[in-house]
Motif scaffolding. Structure first.
Motif, PDB file in Angstrom:
ATOM      1  N   SER A 102      25.660 -11.584  33.008  1.00 35.92           N
ATOM      2  CA  SER A 102      26.844 -12.383  33.314  1.00 35.92           C
ATOM      3  C   SER A 102      26.655 -13.240  34.558  1.00 35.92           C
ATOM      4  O   SER A 102      27.613 -13.798  35.072  1.00 35.92           O
ATOM      5  N   ASP A 104      25.087 -16.599  36.149  1.00 31.89           N
ATOM      6  CA  ASP A 104      24.533 -17.911  35.842  1.00 31.89           C
ATOM      7  C   ASP A 104      23.592 -18.311  36.976  1.00 31.89           C
ATOM      8  O   ASP A 104      24.041 -18.537  38.108  1.00 31.89           O
ATOM      9  N   THR A 163      27.570  -6.951  34.361  1.00 31.11           N
ATOM     10  CA  THR A 163      27.556  -7.798  33.176  1.00 31.11           C
ATOM     11  C   THR A 163      28.544  -7.277  32.146  1.00 31.11           C
ATOM     12  O   THR A 163      28.357  -6.206  31.573  1.00 31.11           O
ATOM     13  N   SER A 164      29.613  -8.030  31.941  1.00 32.76           N
ATOM     14  CA  SER A 164      30.620  -7.667  30.933  1.00 32.76           C
ATOM     15  C   SER A 164      30.281  -8.344  29.618  1.00 32.76           C
ATOM     16  O   SER A 164      29.634  -9.390  29.583  1.00 32.76           O
ATOM     17  N   GLN A 242      29.654 -12.270  28.923  1.00 34.67           N
ATOM     18  CA  GLN A 242      30.698 -13.237  29.219  1.00 34.67           C
ATOM     19  C   GLN A 242      30.315 -14.077  30.438  1.00 34.67           C
ATOM     20  O   GLN A 242      29.398 -13.739  31.180  1.00 34.67           O
ATOM     21  N   HIS A 243      31.039 -15.172  30.609  1.00 30.45           N
ATOM     22  CA  HIS A 243      30.986 -15.998  31.824  1.00 30.45           C
ATOM     23  C   HIS A 243      29.668 -16.740  32.005  1.00 30.45           C
ATOM     24  O   HIS A 243      29.319 -17.106  33.124  1.00 30.45           O
ATOM     25  N   ILE A 244      28.919 -16.974  30.923  1.00 29.95           N
ATOM     26  CA  ILE A 244      27.712 -17.785  31.068  1.00 29.95           C
ATOM     27  C   ILE A 244      27.804 -19.076  30.256  1.00 29.95           C
ATOM     28  O   ILE A 244      26.830 -19.816  30.140  1.00 29.95           O
ATOM     29  N   GLY A 245      28.983 -19.346  29.677  1.00 28.65           N
ATOM     30  CA  GLY A 245      29.227 -20.639  29.046  1.00 28.65           C
ATOM     31  C   GLY A 245      28.723 -20.803  27.632  1.00 28.65           C
ATOM     32  O   GLY A 245      28.660 -21.940  27.140  1.00 28.65           O
ATOM     33  N   PRO A 257      36.800 -11.094  24.788  1.00 28.18           N
ATOM     34  CA  PRO A 257      36.332  -9.920  25.542  1.00 28.18           C
ATOM     35  C   PRO A 257      36.379  -8.640  24.715  1.00 28.18           C
ATOM     36  O   PRO A 257      37.233  -8.474  23.842  1.00 28.18           O
ATOM     37  N   HIS A 262      30.483  -3.144  29.382  1.00 23.86           N
ATOM     38  CA  HIS A 262      29.613  -3.700  30.403  1.00 23.86           C
ATOM     39  C   HIS A 262      28.281  -2.951  30.367  1.00 23.86           C
ATOM     40  O   HIS A 262      28.179  -1.851  29.819  1.00 23.86           O
TER      41      HIS A 262
END
Length: 297
Positions: A102, A104, A163-164, A242-245, A257, A262
């Motif tokens: 998670s 970047d 990392t979720s 999640q959260h890496i686009g 989600p 995680h």
């Protein structure tokens, strides 16, 4: 023996092709071949197996190649050290990163590139074990990997993020009304999953087993790109960080989600302790500490 000969040898390893190696080094193919032959004559060893084309390295060549990488890293470190004393930050920052987390890496590289425009970057996708080995051998300056079994006497660690996980899907083929999925619900759709040897997949497998679940994926791959292609084609959904686009790659892609999902260990930034110490790695590690304010150990 000179640095250019070592660079030519390393370029040949990178490209596995004489012409492409010459192009990478901005010389003609005969020049590159002649200089490598000169290195072989000086060492009195055959390093490269030649036919009509490059056929690989000999056993001696593989050993010499490893030393060449070490010597070139030391040369680059020396140049960076000298620049640091002149108040500059220059050189090639070599970073190894696990393929899926998670975090970047551009959150680190973009500020560094803006503040130090003479920096260049080499970002390699590696396993946590390969990153530890690369740092230990001075083949990498920094590592971004999962913080399991890290020897704190050998590495300085900046903890960054847990990392979720979420379910990546294409809304043209799959629809969900929930704001988050349970593991059970995530396993009720066709799944594409990473190969069993990859850390991210192992974290998923461990969690699924704890829930008494054993999904049978319709597709497995060691390539994130191929999994995303399969999701885009509607073949499957995929459990991804999640959260890496990833969902921004297409207007139809979505990330939902998964509750309480995680990886077992957080990801962190690692720098090798001990000599020779890289001024470039030290400075960039300190910049990361300021940027992220993470917990160090």
């Amino acid at each position: 023996m000179d640095i250019k000969q070592l660079k030519f040898l390393i370029a040949l390893d990178q490209t596995r092709h004489f012409g492409k190696a010459a192009e990478l080094c901005h010389v003609t193919q005969p020049t590159l071949s002649t200089r490598i032959s000169g290195l072989e004559d000086e060492l009195d060893l055959t390093l490269v197996r030649r036919g009509h084309r490059f056929e690989g390295f000999t056993e001696a060549g593989e050993r010499i190649l490893a030393w060449a990488k070490t010597l070139l890293a030391a040369h680059d470190g020396l140049q960076a050290e000298a620049a640091n004393f002149r108040g500059q930050l220059v050189g090639n920052l070599r970073i190894g990163m696990v393929p899926l987390s998670s975090f970047d890496p551009m959150l680190l590289l973009k500020p560094l590139s803006e503040r130090y425009p003479e920096l260049s970057f080499q970002l390699s996708a590696l396993s946590s074990e390969q990153i530890i080995d690369g740092l230990s051998r001075n083949h990498l300056d920094l590592g971004l990997c999962y913080l399991e079994h890290i020897n704190l006497e050998q590495f300085e660690v900046l903890e960054l993020a847990q990392t979720s996980m979420g379910l990546l899907f294409d809304s043209r083929y799959f629809q969900f009304t929930q704001e988050a999925l349970s593991w059970q619900e995530a396993c009720e759709v066709p799944l594409g999953m990473l190969s069993k040897t990859m850390h991210f997949r192992q974290s998923i497998t461990a969690r699924l087993r704890s829930e008494g679940l054993d999904p049978q994926p319709v597709m497995e791959s060691d390539s994130t790109f191929h999994l995303v292609q399969a999701v885009r084609a509607g073949i499957c959904c995929a459990i991804m960080p999640q959260h890496i686009g990833l969902e921004s790659l297409s207007g139809d892609m979505r990330m939902l989600p998964i509750a309480n999902a995680h990886t077992k260990a957080p990801i962190g930034l690692l720098r090798r302790l001990g000599e020779p110490s890289s001024a470039l790695a030290e400075k960039c590690f300190e910049e990361a500490r300021v940027l992220f304010g993470g917990q160090t150990s």
